[in-house]
Design a protein around this motif. Structure first.
Motif, PDB file in Angstrom:
ATOM      1  N   LYS B   6      -6.448  -4.176  -6.623  1.00 30.65           N
ATOM      2  CA  LYS B   6      -6.849  -4.250  -5.347  1.00 30.65           C
ATOM      3  C   LYS B   6      -8.370  -3.565  -5.579  1.00 30.65           C
ATOM      4  O   LYS B   6      -8.747  -2.753  -6.392  1.00 30.65           O
ATOM      5  CB  LYS B   6      -6.180  -3.514  -4.378  1.00 30.65           C
ATOM      6  CG  LYS B   6      -4.798  -4.036  -3.893  1.00 30.65           C
ATOM      7  CD  LYS B   6      -4.100  -3.064  -3.138  1.00 30.65           C
ATOM      8  CE  LYS B   6      -2.519  -3.605  -2.661  1.00 30.65           C
ATOM      9  NZ  LYS B   6      -1.771  -3.026  -1.928  1.00 30.65           N
ATOM     10  N   SER B   7      -9.189  -4.028  -4.525  1.00 32.33           N
ATOM     11  CA  SER B   7     -10.866  -3.828  -4.546  1.00 32.33           C
ATOM     12  C   SER B   7     -10.672  -2.534  -3.706  1.00 32.33           C
ATOM     13  O   SER B   7     -10.184  -2.701  -2.339  1.00 32.33           O
ATOM     14  CB  SER B   7     -11.731  -4.741  -4.080  1.00 32.33           C
ATOM     15  OG  SER B   7     -12.936  -4.102  -3.910  1.00 32.33           O
ATOM     16  N   PRO B   8     -11.331  -1.529  -3.929  1.00 32.23           N
ATOM     17  CA  PRO B   8     -11.512  -0.389  -2.771  1.00 32.23           C
ATOM     18  C   PRO B   8     -12.699  -0.437  -2.155  1.00 32.23           C
ATOM     19  O   PRO B   8     -12.925   0.339  -1.158  1.00 32.23           O
ATOM     20  CB  PRO B   8     -11.705   0.845  -3.876  1.00 32.23           C
ATOM     21  CG  PRO B   8     -12.169   0.466  -5.271  1.00 32.23           C
ATOM     22  CD  PRO B   8     -11.774  -1.010  -5.382  1.00 32.23           C
ATOM     23  N   LEU B   9     -13.511  -1.378  -2.457  1.00 35.66           N
ATOM     24  CA  LEU B   9     -14.856  -1.808  -1.825  1.00 35.66           C
ATOM     25  C   LEU B   9     -15.069  -2.857  -1.063  1.00 35.66           C
ATOM     26  O   LEU B   9     -14.437  -3.991  -1.459  1.00 35.66           O
ATOM     27  CB  LEU B   9     -16.025  -1.510  -2.757  1.00 35.66           C
ATOM     28  CG  LEU B   9     -15.929  -0.307  -3.807  1.00 35.66           C
ATOM     29  CD1 LEU B   9     -17.146  -0.422  -4.888  1.00 35.66           C
ATOM     30  CD2 LEU B   9     -16.436   0.931  -2.857  1.00 35.66           C
ATOM     31  N   PRO B  10     -15.657  -3.011  -0.131  1.00 37.33           N
ATOM     32  CA  PRO B  10     -16.317  -4.182   0.614  1.00 37.33           C
ATOM     33  C   PRO B  10     -17.584  -4.608  -0.176  1.00 37.33           C
ATOM     34  O   PRO B  10     -18.209  -3.913  -0.824  1.00 37.33           O
ATOM     35  CB  PRO B  10     -16.598  -3.932   1.968  1.00 37.33           C
ATOM     36  CG  PRO B  10     -17.008  -2.487   1.798  1.00 37.33           C
ATOM     37  CD  PRO B  10     -16.331  -1.709   0.804  1.00 37.33           C
ATOM     38  N   PRO B  70     -12.127  -3.972   1.527  1.00 34.06           N
ATOM     39  CA  PRO B  70     -11.148  -2.918   0.845  1.00 34.06           C
ATOM     40  C   PRO B  70      -9.743  -3.068   0.970  1.00 34.06           C
ATOM     41  O   PRO B  70      -9.289  -3.546   2.075  1.00 34.06           O
ATOM     42  CB  PRO B  70     -11.559  -1.484   1.825  1.00 34.06           C
ATOM     43  CG  PRO B  70     -12.769  -1.883   2.399  1.00 34.06           C
ATOM     44  CD  PRO B  70     -12.790  -3.412   2.576  1.00 34.06           C
ATOM     45  N   GLY B  71      -9.025  -2.971  -0.108  1.00 33.61           N
ATOM     46  CA  GLY B  71      -7.594  -3.356  -0.391  1.00 33.61           C
ATOM     47  C   GLY B  71      -7.302  -4.555  -0.480  1.00 33.61           C
ATOM     48  O   GLY B  71      -6.063  -4.779  -0.639  1.00 33.61           O
TER      49      GLY B  71
END
Lengths: 324, 78
Positions: B6-10, B70-71
Motif C-alpha cells: 500500500k502507498s502511505p502517501l497521497p 494513502p492506504g
C-alpha cells in the motif's frame, strides 16, 4: 527526558502558533497549518494551547518515550498505535517509558498533530519553536525532525488527563466537497466578469504542489483578463503586477490558470496579482486537504468573514469547556 | 498467501524512474523486501515506494501516472 525519533515519516516538524511580527522582513509567521487541531491536542494533555507539538503530514513518525507522559493526536485521521495497538484520535492517553508510538495509514485529512504533556522544549527562535525549514529557523536545529533526534520535553506536565476526549461535533476537519470562503481583493477587477463567475462555479482539485508555503489547485477554467497597459515595474504577463505584499491566505493565479493559496510559510511579496483572500476561519481546513481532493470556492463579504471568525472562536470556547 | 503493498502517501503514482526508462518492476517479477516498486509525487518531491515483503509481483492495482490516496493498494504479491 527526551522523546526519541525512530522514523520521521515524510515530513514531521515541530510547530506551535508561530512567530507573527517579522513578515515585513520576509519571515513568515509559520506555525501549525491546522491551529485548531494543535490547540485541541495541547488542551487534551493539559498543556498551554500554544505549546509546541509535532505536525506530521500524510505519514506519522515513530517515536520512543523515555519517561511517562500523556499524549493526544488531533487533526487529520492519522490513527496512533501504542506498542502496535490502535488508539483513538482526539483522545488523551498515557504512555510509559519504553513505549513506542507509531501510526497507521492516514484515513482522512492531511496532517496529524501530536501533543506531548510538557510540550516540546527546543530553543525558541524569534519567539517561536515553529520550524521554518526554508529559513533554517526554529524546529530541531532549523529543520524537520529526523531519525536519531532526541526531542527535549518540558518539565511542567499536567496529570490525570488520560481519557479526556473531544466530542465528535467539535472535531473539525475537511469533509468531501470542501468549500473555502474568499473575500475578493484589490485585483479582483483585473479578471473578466465570466472568470469572476466561473472561479466560484468550477470544482477545483488540490494539486501535488501543496505544502506549508502554498496550496495549488487545478481543473477550473482559465481566467480571461481585462485588457490594460501593464504599469511600470510589472512583468508582461497579464497576471503580473508591480510587486506588492502577499497576505496570508491570498489567492494568486499566475497566468490565470492555477490558483495558489499562500499558507503559514508564505513568501511575503511578489509580482503576481491576487484575486482575493481566504478568510482566516477557513485557513485550518486547507491544512487538512490532500492532493486530488475536490474543492470549491465561495464568495463572502467582510461581515460574513468576521461572523465566521466569531463562530470559530466560539467553537474553540466550546472545546475548552468540553474537556475542562 | 497474497500480500498487498500500500502507498502511505497521497499524490501521483509512477511505475518508472523517468518517462524514458523501464518500469521498476513488471508483473510476474520476483521482488525482495526493500525493492523500489514505484514513485509517489507529492509536495514537489518524488518518494520511492518500497516492497514491504518478499514475493512474486502478481499484479499492479493502479495505472502509471494515476492519482493515489494513502492506504491504497499499489500491487499484490504472491
Amino acid at each position: 527526558m527526551p522523546v526519541n525519533v525512530i522514523q520521521s515519516g515524510i515530513m514531521t516538524t515541530i510547530q506551535d502558533m508561530g512567530r507573527p511580527g517579522y513578515y515585513h522582513l520576509g519571515i513568515p509567521m509559520g506555525g501549525a497549518m491546522d491551529r485548531y487541531a494543535l490547540r485541541a491536542a495541547n488542551a487534551l494533555v493539559g498543556n498551554p494551547e500554544e505549546a509546541a507539538g509535532l505536525e506530521a503530514v500524510f505519514m506519522g513518525p515513530e517515536l520512543e518515550f523515555t519517561e511517562a507522559a500523556t499524549i493526544a493526536v488531533c487533526g487529520g485521521e492519522l490513527p496512533p498505535k501504542l506498542n502496535g495497538q490502535l488508539r483513538e484520535t482526539w483522545t488523551a492517553f498515557d504512555v510509559e517509558a519504553g513505549d513506542i508510538l507509531s501510526f497507521d495509514f492516514l484515513q482522512a485529512g492531511a496532517r496529524g498533530y501530536i501533543a506531548i504533556s510538557g510540550g516540546i522544549a527546543t530553543p525558541p527562535m524569534l519567539g517561536s519553536r515553529s520550524t521554518y525549514a526554508i529559513g533554517a529557523l526554529g524546529g530541531y536545529d532549523g529543520r524537520a525532525v529526523q531519525p536519531g533526534d532526541s526531542l527535549p520535553i518540558g518539565a511542567q506536565k499536567a496529570q490525570g488527563r488520560a481519557g479526556k476526549s473531544i466530542p465528535n461535533d467539535l472535531r473539525r476537519g475537511p469533509t468531501e466537497g470542501c468549500v473555502l470562503r474568499m473575500l475578493p481583493g484589490l485585483y479582483w477587477h483585473r479578471i473578466a466578469k465570466k472568470a469572476q463567475r466561473t472561479f466560484f462555479e468550477d470544482t477545483w482539485k488540490v494539486a501535488n504542489e501543496a505544502d506549508r508555503m502554498g496550496y495549488r489547485f487545478q481543473g477550473g477554467q482559465p481566467m480571461e483578463f481585462v485588457d490594460r497597459e501593464q504599469p511600470f515595474g510589472a512583468g508582461s504577463d497579464p497576471s503580473n503586477i508591480t510587486d506588492a505584499c502577499y497576505p496570508y491566505g491570498s489567492v494568486q493565479v499566475p497566468s490565470g490558470t492555477e490558483p495558489i493559496i499562500l499558507h503559514r510559510d508564505a513568501v511575503s511579496g511578489g509580482g503576481y496579482f491576487m484575486i482575493g483572500t481566504i478568510i482566516s476561519a477557513d485557513m485550518d481546513l486547507i491544512g487538512q486537504l490532500q492532493p486530488n481532493k475536490s474543492v470549491r470556492f465561495a464568495q463572502v463579504d467582510m461581515d460574513q468573514a468576521l461572523t465566521a471568525r466569531k463562530e470559530r472562536k466560539s467553537m474553540l470556547s466550546a472545546l475548552r469547556d468540553a474537556i475542562a | 498467501m497474497a500480500h498487498q503493498i500500500k502507498s502511505p502517501l497521497p499524490g501521483t503514482f509512477y511505475r518508472k524512474p523517468s518517462p524514458e526508462e523501464a518500469p521498476f518492476k513488471s508483473e510476474g517479477e520476483t521482488v525482495a523486501k526493500g525493492d523500489t516498486i514505484g514513485l509517489v509525487e507529492v509536495m514537489k518531491t518524488f518518494h520511492q515506494l518500497h516492497a514491504d515483503a518478499d514475493g512474486i509481483l502478481t499484479s499492479f492495482e493502479i495505472e502509471d501516472a494515476e492519482p493515489v490516496a494513502p492506504g491504497q493498494v499499489i500491487a499484490t504479491l504472491d
